[in-house]
Scaffold this active site. Sequence first.
Site, PDB file in Angstrom:
ATOM      1  CG  ASP A 375      -1.875   1.108   1.273  1.00 45.20           C
ATOM      2  OD1 ASP A 375      -2.364   1.479   0.201  1.00 45.20           O
ATOM      3  OD2 ASP A 375      -2.155   1.621   2.369  1.00 45.20           O
ATOM      4  CG  ASP A 566      -4.211   0.266   7.056  1.00 49.91           C
ATOM      5  OD1 ASP A 566      -4.642  -0.879   6.803  1.00 49.91           O
ATOM      6  OD2 ASP A 566      -4.871   1.290   6.843  1.00 49.91           O
ATOM      7  CG  ASP A 570      -4.927  -1.899   2.798  1.00 52.33           C
ATOM      8  OD1 ASP A 570      -5.726  -1.537   1.923  1.00 52.33           O
ATOM      9  OD2 ASP A 570      -3.985  -1.198   3.191  1.00 52.33           O
TER      10      ASP A 570
END
Length: 672
Positions: A375, A566, A570
Amino acid sequence: MKHKHKYDANGKQLCCTLEEKINQKTDIDISCCTIDYKSEHSDDEGHDHSGGNDSLFIMFLPSIISFVLLLVAIGFDNYFPQTWFTGWVRIVWYAVAYLPVGLPVMKEAFESIRKGEIFSEFLLMCIATIGAFAIGQYPEGVAVMLFYAIGEIFQTLAVQRAKTNIKLLLDQRPDEATVINGKNTITKKASEITIGEIIQLRPGEKLALDGKLLSENASFNTAALTGESKPDTKRKGETVLAGMINLNTVVQVEVTTAYTDSKLSKILKMVQEATAQKAPTELFIRKFAKIYTPVVVFLAIGICLFPMVFVENYSFNDWLYRALIFLVISCPCALVISIPLGYFGGIGAASKNGILFKGSTFLDIMASIQVVVMDKTGTLTKGVFKVQKVVAVGISEADLIKFTAALETKSTHPVGTAIIEYAKGSEKNTTVADIEEIAGHGLKGKVDGNEILVGNTKLMVKYNVTYDIEIDNTPFTIIVIAINQKYAGYFLIADEIKEDAKEAVQSLHKINIKTVMLSGDKQAVVSAIAKELNIDQAFGDLLPENKIQKVEELKKQNLKIAFVGDGVNDAPVVALADAGIAMGGLGSDATIDTADIVIQNDQPTKIFTAINIGKKTKQIVWQNIGLAFTVKAIVLVLGAGGLATMWEAVFADVGVALLAILNAVRIQRMKF
């Protein structure tokens, strides 16, 4: 010598377990085949209260007695064979030399049989050594048991040493804390302190519970949580966590979390559970040993009796001796100890580096990762808007910053906060009036009598202000400023890239791991960051379901995937990946529950460290498997053919076990 047993849910005895109780609520153990040597000066946790040298001497005392008696006997056998040392005197002498090391093993064999575990390593050693006595090989019978006992002591010491990193982590919770009670202070047990009470922390002391800093500021060593000893400065109102060490001045902390719910308590629980989650290799070896040991016993019987049918001049004693050698060599202890110990060492090494694995199975998975999907926000970037660049046109940069920040004090937008932080108070001596917020455009107002426009390019178009056209080609957030209807410059604002993000990507590329970035941010921003960091593929404008689709596409290519995010937003992608890695940070509790691996200090370079530790652990485990099987196979063949003696058998058993254990604990000394 005391041996501890472990049983499964059905009451079935597992191999054997060396357990160390860390505190009243947390047990961490490692499955292995070893005898637990404890002196009368040790408590239930195995901690020595009489001095390390005394305890070590007591552990070795039975072996020392046996060794001295054996040396004397061998001396008489070789140099004074016709003296009084013959007949029953000789037999009794060797028996006395055998008993200090043999009796504890016999006892363990009996206990195992009584509980239904008939074929154990203890039974193998008893059959082999008693059999040696039965055919008159007294020196070898004593020697085999003596070296076996010495090997067990070294194995116990090796296991304890391998636990050092975990124990250091667990020792970070103080049992007591100083609580402010009116004008006085009192010392209370940490477990009895309630939420809302105020703790006083002196320099050098460890914080016992999570809380909120009441003092203006303080510096803390956060190594217990992150693996990094670099000081971390906290300001009034910020969260401080159990295990942090106060570095300079006396501070006060208001308790916000119960003792058992602290961040460090959750870490300890996770590490405890990690040792119980076995990798496939561990589970296979454990099942293998349960089948292997009885097969070895029956093969030994076959080696002794089967040649009777086809060998001329068959000698029972000769073939029994070969069978006994076969039994000694076949003991599976080197595998059953060193493999779990290798994984435990890997978990310990990772914990020391601020990486928490939820089980040894994830060490194996990380060793085979081919693609790391990341991410953007919070993983490669800090997740905080920062002013990256200021361009002033027709005005000094200081005045541009002052006027813009003065207007932004009336806004709650995160971009405005970034500008105010960058101004560092320069806007305080200004007069702001006639503030108007124009939705989707920005702000209009007067600062020190000047009409100020602050916003995006749409705001400039709305008020017919001509600006630098190059601004439209910038992928990042641009805040344009006009003063008295004249273009005055702009602020470039972006999510700041983490200092080690580029190094992290380079490290992954060096070991041929593909990198992919997924983000909900606009594609132009994502592409710019990917280009700067040299990431292989980058996809922006993604919703959570789009991220899942991208990961599924990669999985269809039969690639092993790790996803780094995180751990909360997610969560679906974390669950889908082969290994879910969360940037845990010091304030995020939910990540510990959602991910397979937690990086405590949020550094992207720790992704490479986690993969490296997984690879090294797997390498060591397979080195031990190869060593044990190769040496045992060679000596087994030699023993069955009458070309090996009990001395070679001792090396193939105890020697290989010790070599495997020393190899397993090697990971504790490695630098990652």
